[in-house]
Design an enzyme around this catalytic site. Structure first.
Site, mmCIF file in Angstrom:
data_model
loop_
_atom_site.group_PDB
_atom_site.id
_atom_site.type_symbol
_atom_site.label_atom_id
_atom_site.label_comp_id
_atom_site.label_asym_id
_atom_site.label_seq_id
_atom_site.Cartn_x
_atom_site.Cartn_y
_atom_site.Cartn_z
ATOM 1 N N CYS A 104 -5.145 -8.053 -2.884
ATOM 2 C CA CYS A 104 -6.191 -8.831 -1.615
ATOM 3 C C CYS A 104 -7.225 -9.243 -2.323
ATOM 4 O O CYS A 104 -7.799 -10.365 -1.770
ATOM 5 C CB CYS A 104 -6.059 -7.778 -0.473
ATOM 6 S SG CYS A 104 -4.735 -7.374 0.293
ATOM 7 N N GLU A 108 -5.499 -8.495 5.016
ATOM 8 C CA GLU A 108 -6.218 -9.361 4.499
ATOM 9 C C GLU A 108 -5.211 -10.815 4.060
ATOM 10 O O GLU A 108 -5.802 -11.796 4.347
ATOM 11 C CB GLU A 108 -6.861 -8.961 3.136
ATOM 12 C CG GLU A 108 -7.819 -7.894 3.571
ATOM 13 C CD GLU A 108 -7.304 -6.410 3.087
ATOM 14 O OE1 GLU A 108 -7.851 -5.450 2.863
ATOM 15 O OE2 GLU A 108 -6.019 -6.258 3.426
ATOM 16 N N CYS A 146 -7.400 -3.683 -1.511
ATOM 17 C CA CYS A 146 -6.709 -3.504 -2.800
ATOM 18 C C CYS A 146 -6.946 -4.571 -3.817
ATOM 19 O O CYS A 146 -7.535 -5.664 -3.465
ATOM 20 C CB CYS A 146 -5.336 -3.227 -2.618
ATOM 21 S SG CYS A 146 -4.230 -4.694 -2.374
ATOM 22 N N HIS A 194 -0.231 -7.408 3.464
ATOM 23 C CA HIS A 194 -1.338 -6.718 3.843
ATOM 24 C C HIS A 194 -2.260 -7.302 4.541
ATOM 25 O O HIS A 194 -2.084 -8.568 4.943
ATOM 26 C CB HIS A 194 -2.293 -6.387 2.650
ATOM 27 C CG HIS A 194 -1.815 -5.414 1.702
ATOM 28 N ND1 HIS A 194 -2.251 -4.860 0.670
ATOM 29 C CD2 HIS A 194 -0.353 -5.038 1.459
ATOM 30 C CE1 HIS A 194 -1.481 -3.977 -0.004
ATOM 31 N NE2 HIS A 194 -0.313 -4.073 0.409
#
Length: 166
Positions: free
Chosen positions: A86, A55, A83, A53
């Site tokens: 993260c 992040e 999410c 992801h």
């Protein structure tokens, strides 16, 4: 000096560029003391790794750049609502501030909301759909694993490679 709006514009530009390259619409910028330390985009489409992801990519790059797994004092800017994975990484690294442009509600019509995962995680572990089993197995021939780690972390390097450097 850049503002939150400036950093979010940078994040959106990263996310748009990622979409142009076949990726998902997620970008992140990690900032410390007003300066960009690292950026990241969602790379699942390239890596087939579900943990890439935006992040997390920014956190990984910042940790390398700063030479530390701790990112205390850093702020992360993200295109979308982080999410749970993260967000957990932010807590684990010491990041205590996140600003994002798109909410879970904004992402819902596109299948980009993680609200259902947040709802699942809000339940007691025994009520979640993921089966989690605690099977204590702590001591083996070499003793307790956690105690071994603590001993190794506090032992001075003795030249034999069996300890840690001071």
């Amino acid at each position: 000096m850049s503002t939150s709006r400036d950093f979010l514009c940078e994040v959106i530009d990263l996310a748009r560029d990622n979409v142009r390259k076949g990726g998902r619409p997620f970008g992140a910028v990690l900032v410390k003391d007003g300066a960009v330390i690292a950026t990241g985009v969602n790379e699942i489409h390239m890596t087939q790794d579900p943990t890439t992801h935006a992040e997390l990519q920014a956190i990984r790059a910042a940790s390398r750049a700063l030479g530390s797994p701790r990112l205390d004092g850093c702020v992360i800017y993200a295109s979308g609502h982080p999410c749970p994975m993260c967000l957990s990484a932010m807590y684990l690294t010491g990041i205590r501030e996140v600003t994002y442009a798109y909410s879970n509600e904004d992402g819902e019509p596109y299948g980009l909301s993680t609200a259902a995962i947040y709802a699942e995680l809000a339940k007691p572990l025994a009520e979640q759909s993921l089966k989690a089993t605690h099977l204590p197995l702590r001591a083996g021939a070499e003793g307790d694993l956690y105690q071994m780690w603590r001993d190794a972390a506090s032992a001075p390097l003795d030249g034999s490679g069996s300890g840690r450097s001071a």
